[in-house]
Design a protein around this motif. Sequence first.
Motif, PDB file in Angstrom:
ATOM      1  N   ALA A  67      -3.050  -5.680  -5.606  1.00 52.88           N
ATOM      2  CA  ALA A  67      -3.271  -6.859  -4.765  1.00 52.88           C
ATOM      3  C   ALA A  67      -2.575  -6.687  -3.418  1.00 52.88           C
ATOM      4  CB  ALA A  67      -2.765  -8.111  -5.478  1.00 52.88           C
ATOM      5  N   LEU A  68      -1.363  -6.121  -3.420  1.00 49.36           N
ATOM      6  CA  LEU A  68      -0.664  -5.857  -2.163  1.00 49.36           C
ATOM      7  C   LEU A  68      -1.456  -4.879  -1.311  1.00 49.36           C
ATOM      8  CD1 LEU A  68       1.817  -5.923  -0.280  1.00 49.36           C
ATOM      9  CD2 LEU A  68       2.812  -4.111  -1.704  1.00 49.36           C
ATOM     10  N   LEU A  69      -1.924  -3.787  -1.900  1.00 46.77           N
ATOM     11  CA  LEU A  69      -2.716  -2.810  -1.156  1.00 46.77           C
ATOM     12  C   LEU A  69      -3.988  -3.423  -0.595  1.00 46.77           C
ATOM     13  CD1 LEU A  69      -2.329   0.296  -3.486  1.00 46.77           C
ATOM     14  CD2 LEU A  69      -1.721   0.221  -1.066  1.00 46.77           C
ATOM     15  N   ARG A  70      -4.627  -4.276  -1.395  1.00 48.43           N
ATOM     16  CA  ARG A  70      -5.859  -4.925  -0.928  1.00 48.43           C
ATOM     17  C   ARG A  70      -5.571  -5.793   0.294  1.00 48.43           C
ATOM     18  NH1 ARG A  70      -7.014  -8.191  -5.153  1.00 48.43           N
ATOM     19  NH2 ARG A  70      -7.359  -6.293  -6.342  1.00 48.43           N
ATOM     20  N   ALA A  71      -4.474  -6.533   0.249  1.00 51.81           N
ATOM     21  CA  ALA A  71      -4.137  -7.418   1.369  1.00 51.81           C
ATOM     22  C   ALA A  71      -3.827  -6.610   2.632  1.00 51.81           C
ATOM     23  CB  ALA A  71      -2.950  -8.300   0.992  1.00 51.81           C
ATOM     24  N   VAL A  72      -3.020  -5.564   2.498  1.00 53.07           N
ATOM     25  CA  VAL A  72      -2.681  -4.754   3.672  1.00 53.07           C
ATOM     26  C   VAL A  72      -3.918  -4.085   4.238  1.00 53.07           C
ATOM     27  CG1 VAL A  72      -1.363  -2.759   4.480  1.00 53.07           C
ATOM     28  CG2 VAL A  72      -0.309  -4.388   2.907  1.00 53.07           C
ATOM     29  N   THR A  73      -4.788  -3.582   3.370  1.00 49.08           N
ATOM     30  CA  THR A  73      -6.017  -2.932   3.830  1.00 49.08           C
ATOM     31  C   THR A  73      -6.906  -3.910   4.585  1.00 49.08           C
ATOM     32  OG1 THR A  73      -5.958  -1.367   1.984  1.00 49.08           O
ATOM     33  CG2 THR A  73      -8.075  -1.679   3.088  1.00 49.08           C
ATOM     34  N   LEU A  74      -7.071  -5.105   4.043  1.00 49.96           N
ATOM     35  CA  LEU A  74      -7.917  -6.110   4.703  1.00 49.96           C
ATOM     36  C   LEU A  74      -7.368  -6.495   6.070  1.00 49.96           C
ATOM     37  CD1 LEU A  74      -8.665  -8.379   1.611  1.00 49.96           C
ATOM     38  CD2 LEU A  74     -10.365  -7.054   2.892  1.00 49.96           C
ATOM     39  N   LEU A  75      -6.074  -6.729   6.142  1.00 51.16           N
ATOM     40  CA  LEU A  75      -5.471  -7.113   7.416  1.00 51.16           C
ATOM     41  C   LEU A  75      -5.542  -5.968   8.423  1.00 51.16           C
ATOM     42  CD1 LEU A  75      -2.364  -9.072   6.104  1.00 51.16           C
ATOM     43  CD2 LEU A  75      -4.447 -10.031   7.101  1.00 51.16           C
ATOM     44  N   HIS A  76      -5.377  -4.738   7.934  1.00 50.42           N
ATOM     45  CA  HIS A  76      -5.491  -3.579   8.840  1.00 50.42           C
ATOM     46  C   HIS A  76      -6.909  -3.454   9.379  1.00 50.42           C
ATOM     47  CE1 HIS A  76      -5.496   0.486  10.400  1.00 50.42           C
ATOM     48  NE2 HIS A  76      -6.437   0.802   9.529  1.00 50.42           N
ATOM     49  N   ARG A  77      -7.906  -3.596   8.528  1.00 48.05           N
ATOM     50  CA  ARG A  77      -9.297  -3.427   8.966  1.00 48.05           C
ATOM     51  C   ARG A  77      -9.741  -4.555   9.885  1.00 48.05           C
ATOM     52  NH1 ARG A  77     -11.942  -1.010   3.292  1.00 48.05           N
ATOM     53  NH2 ARG A  77     -10.865   1.011   3.478  1.00 48.05           N
TER      54      ARG A  77
END
Length: 269
Positions: A67-77
């Motif tokens: 879930a942490l990785l998903r959030a960081v990836t979404l915010l980065h993209r």
Amino acid sequence: MSDHDQLLVVIDPVARRTDGESVRIAKDVLCGGSEAKICLPQSHEEFARALARRGPRRPVVVGDDRALLRAVTLLHRDRRLGDDALALIPVGASVQLAHSLGVPAGAVAAARAVLDGAVRRLDLLVDESDGVVLGDLTIPAVRDPARDAADGHGASVWTTCRSLVRTLVRPAPPAPPPRRHRLRVEADGVLLTDLDQPVEGVTVRTAGGRAEVTVQHDAGSVPLRARALTVTVSGADFRYRADALITGPVRTRTWTMRQGAWGLTLPAA
């Protein structure tokens, strides 16, 4: 009440299923110390929409490493990773990454850190397809039994039980020799190893504003190490584990260091 005190608490569905009591405790602490909007997404798409529509609220994710990785990836993209600090309350079976970044164990301690902690800027590895790495990666992908059990739920438990029974009724076979792989590894354009020198594995991790690369040719050799801002690996199809996810097969991948690219709220020193 300031914007800093307004939270958007996104509770991952896996966390709700695996440890509802910790989720409840986290909600109670956060709602008791701030103005918190609770979001209960049912899918990855709803998770993404909740983050995109957070407005001035600080995002808090309740979930595991994925879930942490998903959030960081979404915010980065969305090119919004630098806008706000992210906060995490680790709930789930796979939370090793969260703890390695400094997030406290336990729902109460993690929630208190969200309310009273300080933002720490952290480095990020980004590849050419906008994939992110928060901690470290291994090439080829190394299976992690604890994570695999968490990801596979009942199927993994059944597999483990069958393996245990087989072990009890007959001796375990000898471990196969390590497989070697033909990979070309470059650090800031400098060649570390080429296809004519098979390797057992490559690791890359963030360390002090640089990517630290380690190339292991075989168990008896001294590993090659380098620090760089960009790392490129190419060769035959390979898979790699980045934090909690396995990606591939790919034939080439370049990771670029982004220093202080994102903020994570951690306990104040």
